[in-house]
Design a protein around this motif. Structure first.
Motif, PDB file in Angstrom:
ATOM      1  N   LEU A  59      -4.585 -24.130 119.004  1.00  0.00           N
ATOM      2  CA  LEU A  59      -3.584 -23.078 118.828  1.00  0.00           C
ATOM      3  C   LEU A  59      -2.802 -22.834 120.110  1.00  0.00           C
ATOM      4  CD1 LEU A  59      -5.769 -20.755 116.615  1.00  0.00           C
ATOM      5  CD2 LEU A  59      -3.536 -21.667 115.939  1.00  0.00           C
ATOM      6  N   ASN A  60      -3.500 -22.754 121.239  1.00  0.00           N
ATOM      7  CA  ASN A  60      -2.789 -22.533 122.497  1.00  0.00           C
ATOM      8  C   ASN A  60      -1.867 -23.700 122.826  1.00  0.00           C
ATOM      9  OD1 ASN A  60      -3.580 -19.923 123.376  1.00  0.00           O
ATOM     10  ND2 ASN A  60      -5.578 -20.709 124.007  1.00  0.00           N
ATOM     11  N   HIS A  61      -2.285 -24.904 122.488  1.00  0.00           N
ATOM     12  CA  HIS A  61      -1.414 -26.066 122.673  1.00  0.00           C
ATOM     13  C   HIS A  61      -0.155 -25.914 121.820  1.00  0.00           C
ATOM     14  CE1 HIS A  61       0.064 -30.214 122.243  1.00  0.00           C
ATOM     15  NE2 HIS A  61      -0.633 -30.522 123.331  1.00  0.00           N
ATOM     16  N   SER A  62      -0.320 -25.485 120.582  1.00  0.00           N
ATOM     17  CA  SER A  62       0.840 -25.275 119.701  1.00  0.00           C
ATOM     18  C   SER A  62       1.745 -24.174 120.236  1.00  0.00           C
ATOM     19  CB  SER A  62       0.371 -24.931 118.288  1.00  0.00           C
ATOM     20  OG  SER A  62      -0.377 -25.979 117.723  1.00  0.00           O
ATOM     21  N   PHE A  63       1.147 -23.063 120.663  1.00  0.00           N
ATOM     22  CA  PHE A  63       1.954 -21.950 121.178  1.00  0.00           C
ATOM     23  C   PHE A  63       2.790 -22.405 122.379  1.00  0.00           C
ATOM     24  CE2 PHE A  63      -1.670 -18.957 119.707  1.00  0.00           C
ATOM     25  CZ  PHE A  63      -1.195 -18.984 118.411  1.00  0.00           C
ATOM     26  N   GLU A  64       2.165 -23.149 123.285  1.00  0.00           N
ATOM     27  CA  GLU A  64       2.856 -23.531 124.516  1.00  0.00           C
ATOM     28  C   GLU A  64       3.803 -24.704 124.313  1.00  0.00           C
ATOM     29  OE1 GLU A  64       1.860 -25.160 129.037  1.00  0.00           O
ATOM     30  OE2 GLU A  64       0.257 -24.269 127.828  1.00  0.00           O
ATOM     31  N   HIS A  65       3.315 -25.773 123.687  1.00  0.00           N
ATOM     32  CA  HIS A  65       4.084 -27.021 123.656  1.00  0.00           C
ATOM     33  C   HIS A  65       5.027 -27.132 122.464  1.00  0.00           C
ATOM     34  CE1 HIS A  65       1.940 -28.745 127.085  1.00  0.00           C
ATOM     35  NE2 HIS A  65       0.842 -28.194 126.590  1.00  0.00           N
ATOM     36  N   VAL A  66       4.770 -26.376 121.407  1.00  0.00           N
ATOM     37  CA  VAL A  66       5.691 -26.387 120.264  1.00  0.00           C
ATOM     38  C   VAL A  66       6.679 -25.224 120.351  1.00  0.00           C
ATOM     39  CG1 VAL A  66       5.898 -26.313 117.742  1.00  0.00           C
ATOM     40  CG2 VAL A  66       3.980 -27.529 118.803  1.00  0.00           C
ATOM     41  N   PHE A  67       6.158 -24.041 120.684  1.00  0.00           N
ATOM     42  CA  PHE A  67       6.999 -22.838 120.640  1.00  0.00           C
ATOM     43  C   PHE A  67       7.383 -22.288 122.010  1.00  0.00           C
ATOM     44  CE2 PHE A  67       4.658 -22.886 116.597  1.00  0.00           C
ATOM     45  CZ  PHE A  67       5.727 -22.918 115.725  1.00  0.00           C
ATOM     46  N   GLY A  68       6.883 -22.889 123.089  1.00  0.00           N
ATOM     47  CA  GLY A  68       7.305 -22.501 124.425  1.00  0.00           C
ATOM     48  C   GLY A  68       6.816 -21.140 124.877  1.00  0.00           C
ATOM     49  N   ILE A  69       5.645 -20.727 124.440  1.00  0.00           N
ATOM     50  CA  ILE A  69       5.092 -19.413 124.807  1.00  0.00           C
ATOM     51  C   ILE A  69       4.083 -19.608 125.942  1.00  0.00           C
ATOM     52  CG2 ILE A  69       3.770 -17.435 123.985  1.00  0.00           C
ATOM     53  CD1 ILE A  69       4.799 -18.104 121.161  1.00  0.00           C
ATOM     54  N   ASP A  70       4.138 -18.731 126.954  1.00  0.00           N
ATOM     55  CA  ASP A  70       3.233 -18.890 128.095  1.00  0.00           C
ATOM     56  C   ASP A  70       2.453 -17.610 128.411  1.00  0.00           C
ATOM     57  OD1 ASP A  70       5.235 -17.336 129.121  1.00  0.00           O
ATOM     58  OD2 ASP A  70       5.765 -18.686 130.778  1.00  0.00           O
ATOM     59  N   VAL A  71       2.357 -16.700 127.429  1.00  0.00           N
ATOM     60  CA  VAL A  71       1.526 -15.509 127.597  1.00  0.00           C
ATOM     61  C   VAL A  71       0.412 -15.555 126.551  1.00  0.00           C
ATOM     62  CG1 VAL A  71       3.402 -14.117 128.552  1.00  0.00           C
ATOM     63  CG2 VAL A  71       2.985 -14.095 126.085  1.00  0.00           C
ATOM     64  N   PRO A  72      -0.776 -15.035 126.867  1.00  0.00           N
ATOM     65  CA  PRO A  72      -1.885 -15.078 125.909  1.00  0.00           C
ATOM     66  C   PRO A  72      -1.590 -14.249 124.660  1.00  0.00           C
ATOM     67  CG  PRO A  72      -2.679 -14.623 128.136  1.00  0.00           C
ATOM     68  CD  PRO A  72      -1.200 -14.475 128.170  1.00  0.00           C
ATOM     69  N   LEU A  73      -2.139 -14.700 123.522  1.00  0.00           N
ATOM     70  CA  LEU A  73      -2.028 -13.955 122.279  1.00  0.00           C
ATOM     71  C   LEU A  73      -3.132 -12.899 122.218  1.00  0.00           C
ATOM     72  CD1 LEU A  73      -0.832 -13.533 119.431  1.00  0.00           C
ATOM     73  CD2 LEU A  73      -2.448 -15.271 118.605  1.00  0.00           C
ATOM     74  N   ASN A  74      -2.738 -11.672 121.977  1.00  0.00           N
ATOM     75  CA  ASN A  74      -3.679 -10.573 121.768  1.00  0.00           C
ATOM     76  C   ASN A  74      -2.955  -9.464 121.018  1.00  0.00           C
ATOM     77  OD1 ASN A  74      -2.208  -9.045 123.780  1.00  0.00           O
ATOM     78  ND2 ASN A  74      -3.352 -10.192 125.352  1.00  0.00           N
ATOM     79  N   ALA A  75      -3.612  -8.336 120.845  1.00  0.00           N
ATOM     80  CA  ALA A  75      -3.018  -7.246 120.076  1.00  0.00           C
ATOM     81  C   ALA A  75      -1.711  -6.766 120.707  1.00  0.00           C
ATOM     82  CB  ALA A  75      -4.009  -6.090 119.969  1.00  0.00           C
ATOM     83  N   ASP A  76      -1.646  -6.772 122.041  1.00  0.00           N
ATOM     84  CA  ASP A  76      -0.450  -6.273 122.731  1.00  0.00           C
ATOM     85  C   ASP A  76       0.734  -7.214 122.610  1.00  0.00           C
ATOM     86  OD1 ASP A  76      -1.855  -4.026 123.587  1.00  0.00           O
ATOM     87  OD2 ASP A  76      -2.484  -4.972 125.462  1.00  0.00           O
ATOM     88  N   THR A  77       0.478  -8.508 122.472  1.00  0.00           N
ATOM     89  CA  THR A  77       1.579  -9.483 122.407  1.00  0.00           C
ATOM     90  C   THR A  77       1.850  -9.974 120.991  1.00  0.00           C
ATOM     91  OG1 THR A  77       0.060 -11.330 122.846  1.00  0.00           O
ATOM     92  CG2 THR A  77       1.112 -10.277 124.757  1.00  0.00           C
ATOM     93  N   ALA A  78       1.166  -9.397 120.003  1.00  0.00           N
ATOM     94  CA  ALA A  78       1.278  -9.888 118.623  1.00  0.00           C
ATOM     95  C   ALA A  78       2.714  -9.862 118.116  1.00  0.00           C
ATOM     96  CB  ALA A  78       0.378  -9.068 117.705  1.00  0.00           C
ATOM     97  N   ASN A  79       3.406  -8.731 118.290  1.00  0.00           N
ATOM     98  CA  ASN A  79       4.777  -8.632 117.789  1.00  0.00           C
ATOM     99  C   ASN A  79       5.720  -9.555 118.548  1.00  0.00           C
ATOM    100  OD1 ASN A  79       4.582  -6.788 115.628  1.00  0.00           O
ATOM    101  ND2 ASN A  79       4.469  -5.065 117.050  1.00  0.00           N
ATOM    102  N   GLU A  80       5.513  -9.665 119.860  1.00  0.00           N
ATOM    103  CA  GLU A  80       6.340 -10.564 120.668  1.00  0.00           C
ATOM    104  C   GLU A  80       6.196 -12.002 120.175  1.00  0.00           C
ATOM    105  OE1 GLU A  80       6.444 -12.222 125.292  1.00  0.00           O
ATOM    106  OE2 GLU A  80       5.272 -10.430 124.789  1.00  0.00           O
ATOM    107  N   TYR A  81       4.964 -12.413 119.935  1.00  0.00           N
ATOM    108  CA  TYR A  81       4.687 -13.746 119.393  1.00  0.00           C
ATOM    109  C   TYR A  81       5.367 -13.932 118.040  1.00  0.00           C
ATOM    110  CZ  TYR A  81       1.127 -16.308 122.146  1.00  0.00           C
ATOM    111  OH  TYR A  81       0.458 -17.058 123.072  1.00  0.00           O
ATOM    112  N   TYR A  82       5.147 -12.977 117.158  1.00  0.00           N
ATOM    113  CA  TYR A  82       5.658 -13.105 115.788  1.00  0.00           C
ATOM    114  C   TYR A  82       7.179 -13.261 115.802  1.00  0.00           C
ATOM    115  CZ  TYR A  82       6.139 -12.358 110.764  1.00  0.00           C
ATOM    116  OH  TYR A  82       6.424 -12.517 109.428  1.00  0.00           O
TER     117      TYR A  82
END
Length: 468
Positions: free
Chosen positions: A115-138
């Motif tokens: 999942l972290n590989h997908s977040f970083e290398h597919v979607f370009g996200i570099d912050v951890p996923l958690n409750a605080d970043t859920a909306n930002e991720y979505y």
């Protein structure tokens, strides 16, 4: 800060790490051969945007929702459709928030790395996923899914996939594959023949399925001869839509080689619904041998995925159907189970039978010695629960000294989670390079040979084994 460490999975000892890195750099960007999996071919036929982050990354991935269910979350809350196809009325953003709030549960698991590989290398996200970043991720992922670059065909190409095999049942009309073939798109997506619904007497609706099988093929499938002819016709139909393999998910590795009269009698009991459990297993075993004999005629590779107690939770199966995370490994006998098939066709060099297991105890005791002797046998890669760094390492350590690398079939990702495909192949390539580095630095393999083996494990063996 990157979510994935550049030297992940490489040995901690500096010289070994350097060797592993050197090997990996030679194969990191090879095309992906994905010869067995469960992605939906309609994605590539329609090439429509994925609906939302939850539908892409949570709802179809049983690796994800089984962990969440194990901690008390419900399949309904996670948006998983029920057995009758109805979808719960849950806001996909709420599904995503639940996922994010519980993402810590995946720490140390392969799912976290994928999942972290997908977040970083597919979607370009570099912050951890958690409750605080859920909306930002979505919001970020949802916006990207609206771009042409994130439609299924574009992602297929950006992932570097050379060939992707899906898996369809014997009764499937393969309309999505036909649409792909007629679309003019250059991406190669092929089907795989999975006849469990018309081979397993314990499959729900078996008799009705066999009747429909006859209607599709114009064969009288109430007779043993007509039933086998129906399989031959459907296999040919699947080959017309790109199939190079069949796949069989049986609870055991049992095979039979009954005479025609015995097989006919057993078949009649199967369609009458009067088989006991042992007779049902015997019939499945007979059909593995029949499929192997058909493979000698039509060239399809025969995959046997044995040793899983499917749908262990009766409640989940009744409410949500198959493939909902409750398939559990069991002890499996390959030496005795496969003997009838091997006595019949095991010495045929033109037959390829790929063996998979969920019982790691048989790697060195049964599977590697079998594959190291019979020309028809090759070992499929670590499957399911063992598709991990440790699982791949244990597999290599237990099998290589007996059957070598070239009686194995490289790697396949066996996934429904499309965005995890490059992540899974990345893990496999790193794992194999770490293992090869050990062989090099202990004098068991030259560096030049290790580079060649790394290439074969990442690309060549799968392409050859699956006739792609």
């Amino acid at each position: 800060m990157p979510l994935t460490y550049p030297d992940r999975l490489f040995p901690s000892e500096p010289k070994l790490r350097s060797t592993a890195r050197n090997l990996f750099e030679g194969i990191e960007n090879l095309p992906i051969i994905s010869p067995h999996g469960h992605c939906d071919p309609s994605w590539f036929a329609k090439n429509e945007r994925f609906p939302n982050p939850a539908e892409l990354l949570v709802v179809p991935d049983h690796y994800v929702f089984r962990m969440l269910v194990s901690q008390g979350l419900s399949l309904e809350a996670l948006g998983v459709p029920r057995a009758d196809g109805t979808k719960p009325e849950v806001d996909p953003r709420d599904i995503w928030k639940l996922f994010a709030q519980h993402f810590h549960l995946f720490r140390g698991t392969p799912s976290s790395m994928w999942l972290n590989h997908s977040f970083e290398h597919v979607f370009g996200i570099d912050v951890p996923l958690n409750a605080d970043t859920a909306n930002e991720y979505y919001d970020h992922i949802d916006t990207q899914l609206g771009l042409d670059a994130f439609r299924p065909r574009a992602l297929f190409e950006s992932f570097g996939v050379e060939c992707l095999a899906t898996t369809e049942g014997a009764l499937d009309d393969l309309q999505s594959h036909k649409a792909i073939m007629e679309s003019g798109w250059a991406g190669r997506v092929v089907t795989t023949y999975r006849p469990d619904a018309v081979v397993d007497p314990e499959f729900e609706g078996f008799a009705e399925n066999v009747e429909l099988f006859g209607q599709l093929t114009g064969e009288v499938t109430t007779t043993w001869t007509g039933y086998l002819n129906a399989h031959r016709k459907r296999r040919a139909f699947f080959k017309e839509h790109g199939a190079t393999a069949s796949d069989h998910g049986h609870p055991t590795a049992r095979t039979e080689n009954l005479d025609v009269a015995e097989a006919e009698a057993l078949f009649q009991k199967a369609i009458a619904g009067t088989c006991n459990a042992d007779e049902a297993d015997s019939f499945r075993g007979q059909m593995l041998t029949e499929m192997a004999k058909m493979s000698l005629d039509d060239g399809l590779v025969l995959q046997i995925h044995a040793g899983s107690v499917r749908n262990h939770s009766s409640r989940v199966f009744a409410e949500y159907g198959r493939d909902k995370g409750f398939d559990i490994p069991k002890r499996t006998d390959y030496v005795g189970g496969l003997k009838p098939l091997l006595d019949a066709v095991g010495m045929e060099p033109d037959l390829t039978v790929l063996l998979f297991t969920l019982d790691e105890t048989v790697y060195g005791r049964e599977l590697a010695p079998l594959a190291g002797a019979y020309p028809s046998l090759k070992l499929g890669p670590p499957w399911w629960f063992f598709d991990s760094f440790e699982g791949i390492k244990r597999f290599r350590e237990a099998t290589t000294e007996t059957c070598g690398f070239y009686n194995t079939a490289g790697f396949n990702d066996d996934t429904r989670a499309f965005c995890s495909i490059p992540a899974r192949h990345d893990v496999a390539r790193r794992s194999d390079c770490a293992y090869l580095a050990e062989l090099v630095e202990t004098g068991r393999l030259s560096m030049s040979d290790a580079h060649e083996v790394a290439h074969d494990l990442a690309y060549g063996l799968a392409k050859t084994a699956y006739k792609l």
